[in-house]
Design an enzyme around this catalytic site. Structure first.
Site, PDB file in Angstrom:
ATOM      1  N   ARG A  89       0.787  -1.229  -0.159  1.00  7.28           N
ATOM      2  CA  ARG A  89       0.018  -0.022   0.023  1.00  7.28           C
ATOM      3  C   ARG A  89       0.706   1.311  -0.094  1.00  7.28           C
ATOM      4  O   ARG A  89       1.835   1.413   0.701  1.00  7.28           O
ATOM      5  CB  ARG A  89      -0.848  -0.140   1.165  1.00  7.28           C
ATOM      6  CG  ARG A  89      -1.490   1.289   1.464  1.00  7.28           C
ATOM      7  CD  ARG A  89      -2.513   1.178   2.573  1.00  7.28           C
ATOM      8  NE  ARG A  89      -3.185   2.495   2.590  1.00  7.28           N
ATOM      9  CZ  ARG A  89      -4.090   2.853   3.360  1.00  7.28           C
ATOM     10  NH1 ARG A  89      -4.809   1.897   4.044  1.00  7.28           N
ATOM     11  NH2 ARG A  89      -4.623   4.016   3.311  1.00  7.28           N
ATOM     12  N   ARG A  98      -4.828   5.031  -3.463  1.00 10.36           N
ATOM     13  CA  ARG A  98      -4.248   4.118  -2.841  1.00 10.36           C
ATOM     14  C   ARG A  98      -4.270   2.681  -3.644  1.00 10.36           C
ATOM     15  O   ARG A  98      -5.172   2.299  -4.331  1.00 10.36           O
ATOM     16  CB  ARG A  98      -4.761   3.962  -1.406  1.00 10.36           C
ATOM     17  CG  ARG A  98      -6.296   3.533  -1.295  1.00 10.36           C
ATOM     18  CD  ARG A  98      -7.174   4.801  -1.220  1.00 10.36           C
ATOM     19  NE  ARG A  98      -6.640   6.136  -0.656  1.00 10.36           N
ATOM     20  CZ  ARG A  98      -6.810   6.370   0.803  1.00 10.36           C
ATOM     21  NH1 ARG A  98      -7.525   5.551   1.298  1.00 10.36           N
ATOM     22  NH2 ARG A  98      -6.253   7.312   1.377  1.00 10.36           N
ATOM     23  N   ASP A 101      -7.202  -0.260   0.369  1.00  8.34           N
ATOM     24  CA  ASP A 101      -7.792   0.383   1.447  1.00  8.34           C
ATOM     25  C   ASP A 101      -8.655  -0.826   2.024  1.00  8.34           C
ATOM     26  O   ASP A 101      -9.706  -1.104   1.144  1.00  8.34           O
ATOM     27  CB  ASP A 101      -8.300   1.723   1.236  1.00  8.34           C
ATOM     28  CG  ASP A 101      -8.598   2.331   2.378  1.00  8.34           C
ATOM     29  OD1 ASP A 101      -7.944   2.366   3.438  1.00  8.34           O
ATOM     30  OD2 ASP A 101      -9.478   3.444   2.270  1.00  8.34           O
ATOM     31  N   ASP A 103     -11.277  -1.064   5.200  1.00 10.20           N
ATOM     32  CA  ASP A 103     -11.821  -0.669   6.348  1.00 10.20           C
ATOM     33  C   ASP A 103     -12.685  -1.442   7.125  1.00 10.20           C
ATOM     34  O   ASP A 103     -13.527  -2.274   6.393  1.00 10.20           O
ATOM     35  CB  ASP A 103     -12.760   0.703   5.780  1.00 10.20           C
ATOM     36  CG  ASP A 103     -11.994   1.716   5.397  1.00 10.20           C
ATOM     37  OD1 ASP A 103     -10.782   2.149   5.705  1.00 10.20           O
ATOM     38  OD2 ASP A 103     -12.436   2.655   4.587  1.00 10.20           O
TER      39      ASP A 103
HETATM   40  N1  ROI Z   1     -13.786   7.510  -2.891  1.00 11.56           N
HETATM   41  C1  ROI Z   1     -14.245   6.526  -3.644  1.00 11.56           C
HETATM   42  N2  ROI Z   1     -15.198   6.588  -4.315  1.00 11.56           N
HETATM   43  N3  ROI Z   1     -13.949   5.124  -3.071  1.00 11.56           N
HETATM   44  C2  ROI Z   1     -13.105   5.064  -2.033  1.00 11.56           C
HETATM   45  O1  ROI Z   1     -12.734   3.892  -1.685  1.00 11.56           O
HETATM   46  C3  ROI Z   1     -12.499   6.009  -1.328  1.00 11.56           C
HETATM   47  N4  ROI Z   1     -11.656   6.073  -0.357  1.00 11.56           N
HETATM   48  C4  ROI Z   1     -11.071   7.121   0.198  1.00 11.56           C
HETATM   49  C5  ROI Z   1     -11.251   8.498  -0.299  1.00 11.56           C
HETATM   50  C6  ROI Z   1     -10.263   9.446  -0.740  1.00 11.56           C
HETATM   51  C7  ROI Z   1     -11.746   9.194   0.694  1.00 11.56           C
HETATM   52  N5  ROI Z   1     -12.371   8.350  -1.333  1.00 11.56           N
HETATM   53  C8  ROI Z   1     -12.842   7.595  -1.834  1.00 11.56           C
HETATM   54  O2  ROI Z   1     -10.288   6.973   1.209  1.00 11.56           O
END
Ligand code: ROI
Length: 165
Positions: A89, A98, A101, A103
């Site tokens: 990453r 990135r 990610d 979460d």
């Molecule tokens: N925007 C989208 N569409 N999908 C994401 O996974 C995503 N992740 C983020 C930020 C940059 C806030 N925007 C995102 O971390």
């Protein structure tokens, strides 16, 4: 894992907008299926979404996975961060592009705040790229008394497209 005693259901959001995002998500899905003392119980379709936050970055691919686990929330978070590291990453800037990610969105309905982790994920109810895939695999989940699909309908200004499998 077949012993469901003391196991918890958890939802994990996946996102990528660098280095072949679809491949990143496919590899991450496989890694999530191999988590210790856990079982992947559902995976949403992949969704293409315009970036939320800074717009000068590629579109994202997003998905949500459900796991049943005997890991604690923080042990699961450690596992997710290890998977992110294995995907090398790179985070160029806050809210920037990135490679992967992961979460931790929701864990057994807990409301809690650790220094490293707030549950449920405080931003999830504002993000269509989380709510739509979540509605697909958990249409009856209560988020503060609201359904993911209803919350998603209010965010139609956030472009999102479900991709065929
Ligand atoms: N925007 C989208 N569409 N999908 C994401 O996974 C995503 N992740 C983020 C930020 C940059 C806030 N925007 C995102 O971390």
């Amino acid at each position: 894992m077949t012993d469901h005693r003391h196991s918890a259901l958890a939802y994990i959001g996946l996102g990528s907008n660098l280095a072949s995002p679809r491949d990143q998500l496919a590899r991450a899905m496989a890694s999530l299926a191999a988590l210790p003392v856990s079982e992947r119980v559902a995976a949403s379709s992949l969704y293409a979404s315009a970036p939320v936050g800074p717009q000068d970055q590629p579109d994202f691919i997003n998905a949500v996975v459900a796991v049943r686990t005997r890991l604690s929330p923080l042990a699961l978070l450690d596992q997710l961060q290890a998977i992110e590291q294995r995907h090398r990453r790179v985070r160029h800037r806050h809210w920037g592009p990135r490679t992967l990610d992961l979460d931790l969105l929701w864990f057994a309905g807990l409301n809690c705040r650790f220094p490293r982790l707030t549950l449920p994920h405080p931003e999830m109810i504002h993000r269509r790229f989380v709510l739509e895939p979540l509605a697909e695999i958990a249409p009856t989940l209560s988020l503060g008394g609201e359904l993911p699909g209803c919350l998603a309908n209010r965010l139609e200004d956030q472009p999102l497209q479900r991709l065929s499998a």
